[in-house]
Design an enzyme around this catalytic site. Structure first.
Site, short mmCIF file in Angstrom:
data_model
loop_
_atom_site.label_atom_id
_atom_site.label_comp_id
_atom_site.label_asym_id
_atom_site.label_seq_id
_atom_site.Cartn_x
_atom_site.Cartn_y
_atom_site.Cartn_z
CG ASP A 183 -1.76 1.25 1.29
OD1 ASP A 183 -2.43 1.55 0.29
OD2 ASP A 183 -1.74 1.95 2.32
CD GLU A 267 -4.55 1.32 -3.26
OE1 GLU A 267 -5.66 1.24 -2.76
OE2 GLU A 267 -3.77 2.24 -3.01
CG ASP A 346 -1.23 3.06 5.83
OD1 ASP A 346 -2.35 3.38 5.37
OD2 ASP A 346 -0.43 3.86 6.32
#
Ligand SMILES: [Zn+2]
Length: 362
Positions: A183, A267, A346
């Site tokens: 992340d 991501e 996170d």
């Protein structure tokens, strides 16, 4: 595939003088060649091509003997740069080529160093034809036999060599025993699904702090004053140092992560998610983490690992059990009522990213 390594150069005063002179001569050649093209075109309606200009180089060197101090490949590359500028203009990708001022012409290139030099005969040095054996700190190993080009660039705080090296893309490995989700939160440090975080080292944080202080000092100086000029140069110097340290750090971290995993998941970053901030230090860190993703992806490709980007939608609002766990930006802790998981938000996001990637990969 070619990758470029950036290494700092430590030229002697004589070598540095010669490097500055090379830049100056190249810039003048560039401007002269541009003038030749424009004049022929405007006054005679003729087109001067790159080949024509390359062919005139020997005669040009006879007329201006100073150019014998510059390696012929470097001069050829200088003309090629001009040609590229015109090509980009004709394709509609850039404006009409400009004349270059001294602060806009900052690098010169040996396009085929292998053919003309015993380039890397000696560790700790790089051989730059017509300049000499220049001390170079190569802090990462690279394949000296496959160097494709050397670019020498002047920065506010010194000289760097950009060494292009050809690398083979490893066969894609089929194994997927070890996978990791990352992340890359832009507000904090990247978190990994193995419950660790990528923290900046202390020396880097200290340097960033120094940069912010110098920027504040600059903003207090009066416009147009000498002190402002001085403060500006100082900011530029620190800025470059920080940018370089950060890059080095990102290289090491991405290398470490890719080496020990077969699948790396991140991501998809959306531009609108980026925090807009005009302060320099902040922009480095944003750009830095984006760079981190780029490094991960090309290192993964090079080593035959899988690199998967998953849609960012809702990764921070979901639990690994699938439950919806809404949080505001201020909520740092993930607490799931369904499965009871309590963890740094996170880290949980990284785990969710990994889950999604594994679904895509399967
Ligand atoms: Zn849960």
């Amino acid at each position: 595939m070619q990758i470029t390594f950036q290494f700092r150069l430590y030229p002697t005063p004589e070598q540095e003088q010669q490097m500055n002179r090379t830049l100056d001569l190249c810039r003048k050649l560039y401007n002269r060649a541009k003038e030749q093209r424009d004049t022929a075109n405007n006054q005679e309606g003729k087109t001067v091509t790159n080949t024509m200009q390359q062919n005139e180089l020997p005669a040009f060197k006879k007329e201006f003997p100073a150019y014998k101090e510059v390696h012929s490949q470097v001069l050829q590359d200088c003309l090629r740069r001009l040609d590229h500028a015109y090509q980009r203009f004709f394709r509609g990708e850039a404006g009409f080529p400009h004349y270059k001022s001294a602060d806009r012409y900052l690098s010169f290139t040996y396009p085929q160093p292998g053919a003309v030099t015993k380039t890397f005969a000696k560790g700790g040095y790089v051989y730059l034809p017509k300049i000499g054996l220049v001390r170079m700190r190569a802090h990462r190993p690279f394949d000296r036999a496959n160097v494709t080009q050397i670019n020498v660039k002047r920065y506010a705080d010194g000289w760097m060599a950009g060494i292009g090296v050809k690398v083979e893309t490893a066969e894609a490995s089929q194994t997927m025993e070890t996978a990791v989700g990352i992340d890359v939160g832009l507000r904090t440090f990247p978190a990994l699904s193995d419950e660790t975080k990528v923290n900046s080292p202390r020396h880097l944080r200290k340097a960033e702090k120094r940069l912010r202080r110098a920027q504040r000092r600059l903003s207090r100086k009066q416009r147009g004053s000498r002190n402002r000029q001085k403060a500006k140069r100082k900011v530029a110097r620190i800025h470059q140092k920080v940018a370089r340290q950060r890059k080095d750090f990102l290289h090491k971290q991405s290398h470490r992560i890719v080496r020990s995993h077969d699948l790396i998941a991140v991501e998809q970053l959306k531009v609108k998610n980026m925090i807009r901030n005009r302060r320099l230090s902040k922009s480095i860190s944003d750009a830095g983490w984006r760079k981190f993703i780029t490094y991960l992806s090309y290192k993964a490709e090079r080593q035959g690992k899988r690199f998967v980007q998953v849609p960012a939608h809702g990764t921070s609002q979901t639990c690994v059990c699938g439950a919806n766990v809404p949080k505001t930006l201020a909520t740092r802790l993930h607490e799931c009522k369904r499965c009871g998981l309590v963890q740094d938000r996170d880290i949980v996001s990284a785990k969710v990213i990994l889950q999604r990637a594994l679904e895509i990969a399967a």
